[in-house]
Design a protein around this motif. Structure first.
Motif, PDB file in Angstrom:
ATOM      1  N   UNK A  81       0.793  -4.065   7.690  1.00 29.63           N
ATOM      2  CA  UNK A  81       0.890  -5.510   7.949  1.00 29.63           C
ATOM      3  C   UNK A  81       2.044  -6.169   7.204  1.00 29.63           C
ATOM      4  N   UNK A  82       2.670  -7.119   7.856  1.00 24.29           N
ATOM      5  CA  UNK A  82       3.875  -7.756   7.312  1.00 24.29           C
ATOM      6  C   UNK A  82       3.580  -8.727   6.182  1.00 24.29           C
ATOM      7  N   UNK A  83       2.305  -9.027   5.938  1.00 29.65           N
ATOM      8  CA  UNK A  83       1.942  -9.981   4.883  1.00 29.65           C
ATOM      9  C   UNK A  83       1.174  -9.320   3.744  1.00 29.65           C
ATOM     10  N   UNK A  84       1.243  -7.998   3.648  1.00 22.05           N
ATOM     11  CA  UNK A  84       0.492  -7.309   2.613  1.00 22.05           C
ATOM     12  C   UNK A  84       1.116  -7.507   1.232  1.00 22.05           C
ATOM     13  N   UNK A  92       4.207   3.653   0.505  1.00 22.53           N
ATOM     14  CA  UNK A  92       4.867   4.304   1.638  1.00 22.53           C
ATOM     15  C   UNK A  92       6.237   4.826   1.233  1.00 22.53           C
ATOM     16  N   UNK A  93       6.971   4.011   0.517  1.00 20.94           N
ATOM     17  CA  UNK A  93       8.306   4.416   0.065  1.00 20.94           C
ATOM     18  C   UNK A  93       8.234   5.569  -0.931  1.00 20.94           C
ATOM     19  N   UNK A  94       7.303   5.510  -1.874  1.00 20.16           N
ATOM     20  CA  UNK A  94       7.154   6.583  -2.860  1.00 20.16           C
ATOM     21  C   UNK A  94       6.769   7.910  -2.200  1.00 20.16           C
ATOM     22  N   UNK A  95       6.082   7.820  -1.063  1.00 17.85           N
ATOM     23  CA  UNK A  95       5.693   9.028  -0.329  1.00 17.85           C
ATOM     24  C   UNK A  95       6.807   9.521   0.598  1.00 17.85           C
ATOM     25  N   UNK A  96       7.984   8.897   0.475  1.00 21.14           N
ATOM     26  CA  UNK A  96       9.165   9.272   1.266  1.00 21.14           C
ATOM     27  C   UNK A  96       8.939   9.070   2.765  1.00 21.14           C
ATOM     28  N   UNK A 126       1.445   7.293  11.050  1.00 17.75           N
ATOM     29  CA  UNK A 126       0.221   6.762  10.451  1.00 17.75           C
ATOM     30  C   UNK A 126       0.162   5.244  10.563  1.00 17.75           C
ATOM     31  N   UNK A 127      -1.068   4.731  10.404  1.00 15.36           N
ATOM     32  CA  UNK A 127      -1.325   3.293  10.309  1.00 15.36           C
ATOM     33  C   UNK A 127      -1.960   3.041   8.951  1.00 15.36           C
ATOM     34  N   UNK A 128      -1.503   1.993   8.270  1.00  9.95           N
ATOM     35  CA  UNK A 128      -2.048   1.652   6.962  1.00  9.95           C
ATOM     36  C   UNK A 128      -2.578   0.214   7.012  1.00  9.95           C
ATOM     37  N   UNK A 129      -3.801   0.032   7.522  1.00 10.00           N
ATOM     38  CA  UNK A 129      -4.379  -1.321   7.569  1.00 10.00           C
ATOM     39  C   UNK A 129      -4.817  -1.764   6.185  1.00 10.00           C
ATOM     40  N   UNK A 155      -6.768   3.496   4.795  1.00  9.35           N
ATOM     41  CA  UNK A 155      -7.202   2.116   4.600  1.00  9.35           C
ATOM     42  C   UNK A 155      -6.863   1.648   3.179  1.00  9.35           C
ATOM     43  N   UNK A 156      -6.234   0.498   3.074  1.00 10.35           N
ATOM     44  CA  UNK A 156      -6.019  -0.143   1.778  1.00 10.35           C
ATOM     45  C   UNK A 156      -7.230  -1.032   1.510  1.00 10.35           C
ATOM     46  N   UNK A 157      -8.096  -0.556   0.630  1.00  7.39           N
ATOM     47  CA  UNK A 157      -9.362  -1.242   0.326  1.00  7.39           C
ATOM     48  C   UNK A 157      -9.329  -1.924  -1.037  1.00  7.39           C
TER      49      UNK A 157
END
Length: 364
Positions: A81-84, A92-96, A126-129, A155-157
């Motif tokens: 999401x663009x507002x996370x 995501x960046x650290x995981x390359x 992948x999707x990261x909601x 999922x980012x919980x």
């Protein structure tokens, strides 16, 4: 003065048990990956409704290690999401991998399932909601899309401890659930801490290795891993607080109900839907005159926060990573205001906040 969050007050009722747990751990002489961690992992897995929970050092590590454990192709795309909060994108960046922003629903602030499929390309893996503010994403629709396109889901919980959709806990839908136990969370430790949940035993074994230098047997390293282990002290505190999570969530929900009923409808308030159980890590409202409103509240002895003041794509650290415009995200970040809703916040304090906020509108 009404605090936005007072961690001393929030944790005060737990102090006697915390001190007992601290003393037992200190005297045990076992401070890394001991009984406290395994006890909490088992209890939290049962709470979330999954087979496995692996404690790690922070919410960011939970996200990063989850993505690494999936073995996604290098430089493949992850929809987010663009507002996370920035941590989701950093993972995501650290995981390359490559973050691709998807706009949220204006009403829920969570990723819009209707905008996910148009964003999928041949490079998407992948999707990261993100279950923002304590409200579950529309995981039923998201999982249908993921299955259709063969995508993984993390999922980012970090803000959704105990939140459900149709009775199912966040952190139990995707390949992984990534939790933060930062002190201000509904289930907060007394320092940084995190956990990863999954129903897949092979993925669980990968995470167990990755969090501990990529090692299953001491001094024998199979993969390039991390030093990211949930601390024994924090695990002990979390086990104690976990027993009160429903009480914490119920209190915050009762405060949210006061806000929703009492605040003038000229404020944009969180939506409530029958099949969602929201836990209100944050109670946010939106108003075009947010900054002046915040100053007015402070002048009347009420502290607030902004989650968050700047869209991720406008952060200096993200320069050159994102292209295009994200107007829904920008509007949310420009107008959102988080009101006091801590475990230590009282009903009378919330009633006063409501009175002052409504008076602000009549004074204009």
């Amino acid at each position: 003065m009404i605090d936005f969050e007072n961690l001393q007050k929030t944790n005060k009722s737990f102090f006697p048990e915390y001190l007992s747990s601290f003393r037992e751990t200190m005297e045990s002489g076992w401070y890394i990956l001991g009984n406290n961690v395994s006890t909490f992992e088992k209890a939290f897995a049962e709470k979330v409704g999954v087979k496995h929970c692996i404690g790690v050092a922070s919410g960011l590590d939970a996200l990063t290690i989850s993505l690494v454990a999936l073995g996604l192709p290098a430089n493949s795309e992850v929809l987010v999401p663009s507002n996370t909060y920035i941590a989701t994108i950093l993972a995501i960046l650290h995981a390359k991998l490559v973050p691709v922003l998807v706009e949220p629903e204006k009403e829920t602030y969570n990723i819009d399932p209707g905008k996910i499929e148009p964003a999928i390309t041949s490079r998407t893996s992948a999707i990261l909601p993100v279950h923002l503010y304590g409200k579950s994403c529309r995981m039923d629709k998201i999982m249908q899309i993921a299955v259709k396109h063969g995508l993984k889901v993390v999922e980012d919980c970090a803000q959704s401890h105990g939140a459900t959709l149709d009775g199912r806990q966040t952190g139990s839908f995707g390949d992984f659930g990534a939790f933060s136990f930062y002190p201000t969370k509904n289930l907060g430790a007394l320092g940084d801490a995190g956990a990863i949940t999954t129903n897949d035993p092979e993925l669980a074994e990968k995470v167990i290795s990755l969090r501990n230098y990529g090692s299953k047997i001491k001094y024998y390293n199979d993969v390039v891993g991390f030093n990211s282990r949930l601390d024994e002290m924090q695990a002990g505190f979390l086990s104690i607080k976990l027993r009160s999570l429903e009480r914490i969530n119920d209190h915050k929900r009762s405060l949210a109900a006061l806000y929703t009923q009492g605040l003038d409808d000229r404020y944009i308030k969180p939506v409530s839907e029958a099949n969602f159980f929201d836990v209100y890590h944050i109670y946010n409202v939106r108003h075009d005159d947010r900054d002046n409103l915040r100053e007015y509240l402070l002048g009347n002895g009420i502290k607030t926060e902004v989650h968050y003041p700047l869209s991720p794509h406008r952060q200096k650290a993200m320069k050159g990573i994102f292209e295009g415009e994200y107007p829904i995200s920008d509007e949310i970040h420009r107008t959102t205001l988080s009101l006091p809703i801590a475990f230590s916040t009282t009903h009378d304090e919330v009633k006063f906040v409501i009175e002052v906020m409504n008076s602000y509108l009549t004074s204009r």
